[in-house]
Design a protein around this motif. Structure first.
Motif, PDB file in Angstrom:
ATOM      1  N   HIS A  76       0.855  -1.179   0.000  1.00 49.11           N
ATOM      2  CA  HIS A  76       0.000   0.000   0.000  1.00 49.11           C
ATOM      3  C   HIS A  76       0.902   1.243   0.000  1.00 49.11           C
ATOM      4  O   HIS A  76       1.362   1.702   1.043  1.00 49.11           O
ATOM      5  CB  HIS A  76      -0.908   0.002   1.235  1.00 49.11           C
ATOM      6  N   SER A 115      -1.909   2.274  -5.180  1.00 48.56           N
ATOM      7  CA  SER A 115      -2.045   3.598  -4.570  1.00 48.56           C
ATOM      8  C   SER A 115      -3.327   4.257  -5.045  1.00 48.56           C
ATOM      9  O   SER A 115      -3.903   3.884  -6.073  1.00 48.56           O
ATOM     10  CB  SER A 115      -0.853   4.491  -4.948  1.00 48.56           C
ATOM     11  N   ASN A 144      -7.968   0.858  -0.770  1.00 47.10           N
ATOM     12  CA  ASN A 144      -7.040   1.334   0.264  1.00 47.10           C
ATOM     13  C   ASN A 144      -7.752   1.667   1.566  1.00 47.10           C
ATOM     14  O   ASN A 144      -7.195   1.492   2.651  1.00 47.10           O
ATOM     15  CB  ASN A 144      -6.259   2.548  -0.249  1.00 47.10           C
ATOM     16  N   ALA A 149      -5.311   1.412   4.857  1.00 45.62           N
ATOM     17  CA  ALA A 149      -4.122   2.171   4.488  1.00 45.62           C
ATOM     18  C   ALA A 149      -4.418   3.614   4.114  1.00 45.62           C
ATOM     19  O   ALA A 149      -3.491   4.414   3.988  1.00 45.62           O
ATOM     20  CB  ALA A 149      -3.405   1.480   3.326  1.00 45.62           C
ATOM     21  N   SER A 150      -5.696   3.950   3.922  1.00 45.15           N
ATOM     22  CA  SER A 150      -6.081   5.324   3.595  1.00 45.15           C
ATOM     23  C   SER A 150      -7.300   5.720   4.419  1.00 45.15           C
ATOM     24  O   SER A 150      -8.093   4.855   4.823  1.00 45.15           O
ATOM     25  CB  SER A 150      -6.415   5.463   2.095  1.00 45.15           C
ATOM     26  N   GLU A 174      -2.999   9.162   4.229  1.00 38.51           N
ATOM     27  CA  GLU A 174      -2.291   8.003   3.696  1.00 38.51           C
ATOM     28  C   GLU A 174      -1.350   7.392   4.735  1.00 38.51           C
ATOM     29  O   GLU A 174      -0.667   8.113   5.469  1.00 38.51           O
ATOM     30  CB  GLU A 174      -1.477   8.400   2.465  1.00 38.51           C
ATOM     31  N   SER A 179      -0.525  -5.978   2.324  1.00 38.27           N
ATOM     32  CA  SER A 179      -1.587  -6.974   2.445  1.00 38.27           C
ATOM     33  C   SER A 179      -1.274  -8.164   1.544  1.00 38.27           C
ATOM     34  O   SER A 179      -0.736  -7.993   0.443  1.00 38.27           O
ATOM     35  CB  SER A 179      -2.947  -6.380   2.078  1.00 38.27           C
ATOM     36  N   SER A 194      -2.205  -8.891   6.814  1.00 40.51           N
ATOM     37  CA  SER A 194      -1.865  -7.485   6.565  1.00 40.51           C
ATOM     38  C   SER A 194      -0.966  -7.022   7.694  1.00 40.51           C
ATOM     39  O   SER A 194      -1.098  -7.494   8.843  1.00 40.51           O
ATOM     40  CB  SER A 194      -3.120  -6.594   6.517  1.00 40.51           C
ATOM     41  N   TYR A 196       1.302  -3.332   9.164  1.00 40.20           N
ATOM     42  CA  TYR A 196       1.447  -1.890   9.042  1.00 40.20           C
ATOM     43  C   TYR A 196       2.526  -1.404  10.011  1.00 40.20           C
ATOM     44  O   TYR A 196       3.060  -2.173  10.790  1.00 40.20           O
ATOM     45  CB  TYR A 196       0.120  -1.181   9.366  1.00 40.20           C
TER      46      TYR A 196
END
Length: 235
Positions: A76, A115, A144, A149-150, A174, A179, A194, A196
């Motif tokens: 991402h 993206s 996303n 992720a967003s 963002e 993932s 996933s 992060y």
């Protein structure tokens, strides 16, 4: 203490200290293997929602992105539609996986970036930095957002968002992440994993090399404040 004042010993003493530390490294390696096995054993969830991405091959669904492989890894990549360039930190990670894509493909793994920015912006930035990995745009879908992720401006304005599976301060629209998906023989797609935040650390080979050297990551003034796009260090 200055590095120049670091402890210095004889070769025999250095070897003794190194062997003692090797035991800790081996313990860590075994623990990492156990963690990796536990990660692979996590349950999967079927992706029921249909997503359509803009790609250099036209409109493609999530299932189409596998390109004949059964496993898909999505980075991402932080690139808000209003930005003229991608995130420098995500670019650092992209520099690290750029040449691995072909090797992963020979282990039944498709790896790519997704993206929110329009495809034209992604391709222009990709050309600038000389990358060859596939990059798809989720500009017209919620991919996303759905995969954490967003965030919408309203979510950011609320002060906290759901990131890395917990409610925390919103830093912007963002955030980075990875993932992983599996596609079975019927064509059904499942989200298997996933990660992060600091979960991305182990995917950055440059950081691991920095962890080997005396100064380490040397980020006392803030994480990645030193970082530049690969073509901008001399500016």
């Amino acid at each position: 203490m200055s590095l120049d004042d670091h402890a210095k010993v004889t070769q025999a003493q250095w070897l003794e200290a190194r062997k003692a530390f090797l035991k800790k490294e081996k313990d860590f390696t075994r623990m990492r293997d156990e963690l990796s096995a536990a990660r692979r054993a996590l349950p999967w969830v079927k992706v029921e929602k249909r997503y359509e991405f803009d790609t250099t091959k036209g409109k493609r669904s999530l299932g189409d992105l596998f390109d004949g492989q059964s496993q898909l890894v999505v980075y991402h990549f932080m690139f808000d539609p209003s930005w003229e360039a991608g995130c420098k930190s995500c670019s650092f990670w992209a520099d690290n996986f750029e040449r691995n894509v072909v090797h992963l493909a020979h282990r039944d793994v498709k790896m790519m970036a997704i993206s929110r920015a329009p495809l034209a912006k992604l391709l222009a930035f990709q050309k600038r930095l000389g990358w060859t990995f596939e990059w798809a745009s989720s500009f017209e879908n919620d991919f996303n957002y759905d995969f954490g992720a967003s965030f919408t401006p309203e979510e950011v304005a609320s002060g906290k968002v759901e990131y890395n599976f917990v409610k925390q301060k919103a830093w912007g629209t963002e955030t980075p992440g990875i993932s992983v998906f599996y596609k079975d023989a019927r064509g059904d797609v499942y989200r298997t994993y996933s990660t992060y935040s600091r979960g991305l650390d182990m995917m950055n080979a440059a950081y691991h090399y920095l962890d080997l050297v005396p100064k380490g990551r040397d980020e006392g003034d803030g994480n990645m404040t030193w970082l530049r796009l690969r073509d901008s260090y001399d500016e």
